[in-house]
Motif scaffolding. Structure first.
Motif, PDB file in Angstrom:
ATOM      1  N   THR A 299      -1.683  -5.858   5.040  1.00  0.00           N
ATOM      2  CA  THR A 299      -2.321  -4.541   4.943  1.00  0.00           C
ATOM      3  C   THR A 299      -1.299  -3.454   5.276  1.00  0.00           C
ATOM      4  OG1 THR A 299      -4.456  -5.464   5.580  1.00  0.00           O
ATOM      5  CG2 THR A 299      -4.175  -3.074   5.807  1.00  0.00           C
ATOM      6  N   TYR A 300      -1.259  -2.447   4.424  1.00  0.00           N
ATOM      7  CA  TYR A 300      -0.326  -1.341   4.631  1.00  0.00           C
ATOM      8  C   TYR A 300      -1.126  -0.063   4.875  1.00  0.00           C
ATOM      9  CZ  TYR A 300       3.301  -4.428   2.789  1.00  0.00           C
ATOM     10  OH  TYR A 300       4.167  -5.478   2.586  1.00  0.00           O
ATOM     11  N   GLN A 301      -1.086   0.383   6.093  1.00  0.00           N
ATOM     12  CA  GLN A 301      -1.722   1.653   6.467  1.00  0.00           C
ATOM     13  C   GLN A 301      -0.722   2.419   7.331  1.00  0.00           C
ATOM     14  OE1 GLN A 301      -5.155   1.954   9.356  1.00  0.00           O
ATOM     15  NE2 GLN A 301      -6.225   2.632   7.511  1.00  0.00           N
ATOM     16  N   LEU A 302      -0.445   3.622   6.971  1.00  0.00           N
ATOM     17  CA  LEU A 302       0.566   4.372   7.706  1.00  0.00           C
ATOM     18  C   LEU A 302       0.142   5.821   7.862  1.00  0.00           C
ATOM     19  CD1 LEU A 302       3.541   5.052   5.294  1.00  0.00           C
ATOM     20  CD2 LEU A 302       1.553   3.736   4.595  1.00  0.00           C
ATOM     21  N   THR A 303       0.628   6.419   8.948  1.00  0.00           N
ATOM     22  CA  THR A 303       0.322   7.807   9.285  1.00  0.00           C
ATOM     23  C   THR A 303       1.594   8.637   9.193  1.00  0.00           C
ATOM     24  OG1 THR A 303      -1.479   7.145  10.753  1.00  0.00           O
ATOM     25  CG2 THR A 303      -0.566   9.363  11.049  1.00  0.00           C
ATOM     26  N   LEU A 304       1.521   9.738   8.452  1.00  0.00           N
ATOM     27  CA  LEU A 304       2.670  10.620   8.265  1.00  0.00           C
ATOM     28  C   LEU A 304       2.330  12.005   8.787  1.00  0.00           C
ATOM     29  CD1 LEU A 304       3.275   8.291   6.198  1.00  0.00           C
ATOM     30  CD2 LEU A 304       4.387  10.042   4.779  1.00  0.00           C
ATOM     31  N   ILE A 305       3.281  12.602   9.506  1.00  0.00           N
ATOM     32  CA  ILE A 305       3.088  13.970   9.968  1.00  0.00           C
ATOM     33  C   ILE A 305       3.335  14.924   8.798  1.00  0.00           C
ATOM     34  CG2 ILE A 305       3.771  13.385  12.322  1.00  0.00           C
ATOM     35  CD1 ILE A 305       6.472  14.680  11.779  1.00  0.00           C
ATOM     36  N   ALA A 306       3.089  16.204   9.010  1.00  0.00           N
ATOM     37  CA  ALA A 306       3.222  17.200   7.946  1.00  0.00           C
ATOM     38  C   ALA A 306       4.625  17.185   7.361  1.00  0.00           C
ATOM     39  CB  ALA A 306       2.910  18.587   8.490  1.00  0.00           C
ATOM     40  N   GLY A 307       4.694  17.047   6.042  1.00  0.00           N
ATOM     41  CA  GLY A 307       5.968  17.083   5.353  1.00  0.00           C
ATOM     42  C   GLY A 307       6.834  15.855   5.506  1.00  0.00           C
ATOM     43  N   GLU A 308       6.341  14.807   6.149  1.00  0.00           N
ATOM     44  CA  GLU A 308       7.166  13.623   6.400  1.00  0.00           C
ATOM     45  C   GLU A 308       7.295  12.772   5.146  1.00  0.00           C
ATOM     46  OE1 GLU A 308       7.465   9.797   9.496  1.00  0.00           O
ATOM     47  OE2 GLU A 308       5.707  11.116   9.522  1.00  0.00           O
ATOM     48  N   ARG A 309       8.466  12.152   5.004  1.00  0.00           N
ATOM     49  CA  ARG A 309       8.736  11.248   3.905  1.00  0.00           C
ATOM     50  C   ARG A 309       9.224   9.916   4.471  1.00  0.00           C
ATOM     51  NH1 ARG A 309      12.908  13.042  -0.682  1.00  0.00           N
ATOM     52  NH2 ARG A 309      11.095  14.284  -1.308  1.00  0.00           N
ATOM     53  N   VAL A 310       8.643   8.812   4.009  1.00  0.00           N
ATOM     54  CA  VAL A 310       9.039   7.493   4.502  1.00  0.00           C
ATOM     55  C   VAL A 310       9.337   6.583   3.318  1.00  0.00           C
ATOM     56  CG1 VAL A 310       7.674   7.685   6.620  1.00  0.00           C
ATOM     57  CG2 VAL A 310       6.649   6.643   4.571  1.00  0.00           C
ATOM     58  N   GLU A 311      10.184   5.586   3.579  1.00  0.00           N
ATOM     59  CA  GLU A 311      10.460   4.542   2.597  1.00  0.00           C
ATOM     60  C   GLU A 311       9.930   3.233   3.160  1.00  0.00           C
ATOM     61  OE1 GLU A 311      14.293   2.424   0.481  1.00  0.00           O
ATOM     62  OE2 GLU A 311      14.324   4.595   0.859  1.00  0.00           O
ATOM     63  N   LEU A 312       9.083   2.563   2.391  1.00  0.00           N
ATOM     64  CA  LEU A 312       8.353   1.401   2.883  1.00  0.00           C
ATOM     65  C   LEU A 312       8.612   0.183   1.998  1.00  0.00           C
ATOM     66  CD1 LEU A 312       6.071   0.425   4.890  1.00  0.00           C
ATOM     67  CD2 LEU A 312       4.456   1.054   3.072  1.00  0.00           C
ATOM     68  N   PRO A 313       9.119  -0.921   2.572  1.00  0.00           N
ATOM     69  CA  PRO A 313       9.229  -2.163   1.784  1.00  0.00           C
ATOM     70  C   PRO A 313       7.861  -2.839   1.678  1.00  0.00           C
ATOM     71  CG  PRO A 313      10.085  -2.502   3.991  1.00  0.00           C
ATOM     72  CD  PRO A 313       9.710  -1.054   3.922  1.00  0.00           C
ATOM     73  N   VAL A 314       7.461  -3.189   0.467  1.00  0.00           N
ATOM     74  CA  VAL A 314       6.135  -3.765   0.218  1.00  0.00           C
ATOM     75  C   VAL A 314       6.304  -5.065  -0.569  1.00  0.00           C
ATOM     76  CG1 VAL A 314       3.918  -3.456  -0.933  1.00  0.00           C
ATOM     77  CG2 VAL A 314       4.997  -1.527   0.241  1.00  0.00           C
ATOM     78  N   ALA A 315       5.665  -6.141  -0.089  1.00  0.00           N
ATOM     79  CA  ALA A 315       5.711  -7.448  -0.767  1.00  0.00           C
ATOM     80  C   ALA A 315       4.417  -7.679  -1.535  1.00  0.00           C
ATOM     81  CB  ALA A 315       5.924  -8.560   0.242  1.00  0.00           C
ATOM     82  N   VAL A 316       4.557  -8.070  -2.829  1.00  0.00           N
ATOM     83  CA  VAL A 316       3.412  -8.361  -3.695  1.00  0.00           C
ATOM     84  C   VAL A 316       3.556  -9.805  -4.188  1.00  0.00           C
ATOM     85  CG1 VAL A 316       2.187  -7.744  -5.807  1.00  0.00           C
ATOM     86  CG2 VAL A 316       3.258  -5.943  -4.416  1.00  0.00           C
ATOM     87  N   ALA A 317       2.443 -10.576  -4.097  1.00  0.00           N
ATOM     88  CA  ALA A 317       2.468 -11.992  -4.500  1.00  0.00           C
ATOM     89  C   ALA A 317       1.432 -12.255  -5.594  1.00  0.00           C
ATOM     90  CB  ALA A 317       2.190 -12.884  -3.293  1.00  0.00           C
ATOM     91  N   LEU A 318       1.654 -13.311  -6.361  1.00  0.00           N
ATOM     92  CA  LEU A 318       0.729 -13.740  -7.416  1.00  0.00           C
ATOM     93  C   LEU A 318       0.096 -15.057  -6.985  1.00  0.00           C
ATOM     94  CD1 LEU A 318      -0.454 -13.495 -10.305  1.00  0.00           C
ATOM     95  CD2 LEU A 318       1.572 -14.748 -11.113  1.00  0.00           C
ATOM     96  N   LYS A 319      -1.236 -15.083  -6.906  1.00  0.00           N
ATOM     97  CA  LYS A 319      -1.935 -16.280  -6.453  1.00  0.00           C
ATOM     98  C   LYS A 319      -1.619 -17.465  -7.369  1.00  0.00           C
ATOM     99  CE  LYS A 319      -5.794 -13.906  -4.202  1.00  0.00           C
ATOM    100  NZ  LYS A 319      -7.265 -13.735  -4.143  1.00  0.00           N
ATOM    101  N   HIS A 320      -1.429 -18.651  -6.742  1.00  0.00           N
ATOM    102  CA  HIS A 320      -1.008 -19.823  -7.507  1.00  0.00           C
ATOM    103  C   HIS A 320      -2.092 -20.338  -8.438  1.00  0.00           C
ATOM    104  CE1 HIS A 320      -3.465 -22.529  -5.057  1.00  0.00           C
ATOM    105  NE2 HIS A 320      -3.054 -21.840  -4.006  1.00  0.00           N
ATOM    106  N   ASN A 321      -3.361 -20.002  -8.185  1.00  0.00           N
ATOM    107  CA  ASN A 321      -4.445 -20.497  -9.034  1.00  0.00           C
ATOM    108  C   ASN A 321      -4.724 -19.581 -10.225  1.00  0.00           C
ATOM    109  OD1 ASN A 321      -5.501 -18.355  -7.661  1.00  0.00           O
ATOM    110  ND2 ASN A 321      -7.274 -19.438  -6.818  1.00  0.00           N
ATOM    111  N   ASP A 322      -3.905 -18.554 -10.402  1.00  0.00           N
ATOM    112  CA  ASP A 322      -4.088 -17.655 -11.542  1.00  0.00           C
ATOM    113  C   ASP A 322      -3.635 -18.386 -12.801  1.00  0.00           C
ATOM    114  OD1 ASP A 322      -3.735 -15.579 -13.550  1.00  0.00           O
ATOM    115  OD2 ASP A 322      -3.961 -14.167 -11.888  1.00  0.00           O
TER     116      ASP A 322
END
Length: 479
Positions: free
Chosen positions: A420-443
């Motif tokens: 789960t990715y939930q983040l809080t940013l102050i006014a005008g803030e910029r962040v870089e976030l690494p995000v992992a995405v997976a494909l379910k094996h039963n697809d």
């Protein structure tokens, strides 16, 4: 028998040309005057000065109301945060301003120069400081010619002290739009201001002192590009400061109760007051000149003389070349005004079109920015045997309040976020976030290999109506 003295007709003597201050060169000492246009100019200048010096001190939603924070690359404008990628909006604003200035020039001539230009406004202010320290024009001329004394040293020192204080205030106020003004003043007072900001404060102050105190009208007549191309914008219906030669000529002095028309004189008493009050030192009676900034000082001066002589006002007035060339009867039926012409219509269309584009762009502008880039070097298999792609997301909070965001996926396949990715940013803030995405094996498509198109969905928890999407592709290999 009375003796008769023979009468001899003398040849006409042409009027002796009296050089204007601009023609003589040297410093121009303008004479004090009053009038409706002077009061209007002072009112506009006071409002602009209050806007310039006061806006930076206004707080809005916890930030300075107007601040171009170059260090953070964020631009705060009354509750809205703009980033470098919003530069196109600034380009629209500047284009609208340019077309608006051109349209105003076609209609009203150099009214911008006379009433709202910073160079003119600051020059009038510096001339006022000169007057209260050195006296009116004749006193300043006398002071220039006088040898140095304690009185002259005191007056000159007082004038330059006021000029320097006003210049420093201008430099601080200007830089207060590029660095928080309260911090700027505090650091400057304690001699802790960074060298680059200190340089610009004193550079702006020096330019103000030089331009408004010393160069003055030379900036308008020799340095300003607007003065050079304004003649291209003028036509016969453009509002200008004009002298009515049909009414004023021939010039000459006379008593107030004298029948001057019987002597072949016009309404101009040749007092040269219009020349003495002109900030650029020209004689408006010589016709339209590039040096005229349209300030109407000569109009106020001439009207005051007409009032004293009991003549009608308007010998020098806001008029147009078409009006000046027309007969007195035609002038009564046609007054100067806005006459629609091709150039004015073209500028109007351009302004309306740019305003519409700007309004649409502002309306469509998101309050948050999201971009996603797949990390090409990271393609792995997790412990469940599922392919995983890693993305780098850049999220920016463009509002001036702290916001909390929730990340999710939109896809027709069995793609999912590994956490789960939930983040809080102050006014005008910029962040870089690494995000992992997976494909379910039963697809079912897990066995084919290829790529899957999907979208990242970022929503504002505090304001659910604020959502943003970013497309991406998932790569995987079949079994």
């Amino acid at each position: 028998m009375s003796e008769h003295i023979p009468v001899q007709q003398l040849p006409h003597q042409p009027r002796t040309h009296k050089p204007t201050p601009a023609e003589r060169g040297g410093k121009i000492h303008t004479r004090s005057f009053s009038g409706i246009f002077r009061r209007l100019r002072m009112t506009i200048a006071g409002a602009l000065a209050l806007l310039f010096f006061g806006t930076a001190w206004i707080n809005w939603d916890g930030h300075q109301a107007v601040l171009w924070d170059l260090a953070e690359r964020k631009f705060y404008v009354f509750g809205t945060t703009f980033l470098p990628e919003d530069f196109l909006l600034l380009a629209f604003v500047m284009s609208i301003s340019a077309f608006l200035l051109l349209a105003v020039t076609v209609v009203a001539g150099r009214v911008w120069c006379g009433y709202a230009c910073p160079q003119s406004t600051w020059t009038w202010a510096f001339m006022w400081m000169e007057k209260i320290t050195e006296g009116d024009s004749y006193q300043r001329v006398k002071l220039d010619a006088a040898p140095w004394s304690l009185d002259k040293l005191f007056r000159r020192s007082s004038k330059h002290a006021l000029w320097i204080l006003a210049s420093l205030a201008t430099g601080i106020a200007f830089m207060g739009y590029f660095m928080p003004v309260r911090t700027l003043v505090s650091d400057l007072a304690s001699a802790q201001l960074e060298i680059n900001y200190s340089f610009w404060v004193f550079f702006i102050a020096a330019m103000t002192y030089l331009n408004a105190g010393w160069l003055r009208e030379k900036v308008c007549t020799h340095m300003c590009p607007y003065a050079r191309f304004q003649s291209v914008m003028f036509d016969k219906d453009t509002l200008i400061i004009g002298y009515d030669t049909q009414r004023g000529e021939s010039r000459g002095s006379r008593r107030k109760d004298e029948d001057y028309q019987a002597k072949g004189l016009g309404d101009c008493i040749d007092c040269h007051l219009c020349v003495q009050v002109c900030p650029t030192g020209i004689d408006i009676r010589n016709g339209l000149q590039m040096d005229c900034i349209g300030c109407a000082a000569c109009v106020d001066a001439c009207d005051s003389v007409m009032d004293k002589m009991g003549y009608a006002r308007g010998l020098v007035s806001y008029t147009s070349e078409r009006q000046l060339e027309s007969s007195p009867a035609q002038r009564k039926s046609t007054k100067p005004g806005i006459r629609w012409r091709t150039s004015l219509v073209a500028y109007g269309v351009a302004i309306v079109a740019l305003l519409a584009i700007l309004a649409i762009s502002l309306q469509a502008r998101e309050q948050m920015a999201l971009s996603a880039y797949r990390d090409r070097s990271v393609l792995r298999i997790n412990s469940l045997g599922e392919p995983v792609n890693v993305y780098r997301l850049k999220l920016t909070n463009k509002t001036q309040q702290t916001q909390t965001y929730q990340l999710s996926l939109e896809s027709d396949s069995s793609l999912y976020l590994t956490k789960t990715y939930q983040l809080t940013l102050i006014a005008g803030e910029r962040v870089e976030l690494p995000v992992a995405v997976a494909l379910k094996h039963n697809d079912p498509i897990h066995n084919t290999g290829g790529h899957i198109d999907f979208r990242f969905h970022m929503s504002n928890i505090n304001q659910p109506e604020q959502t943003i999407y970013q497309s991406a592709s998932f790569l995987y290999r079949g079994k």
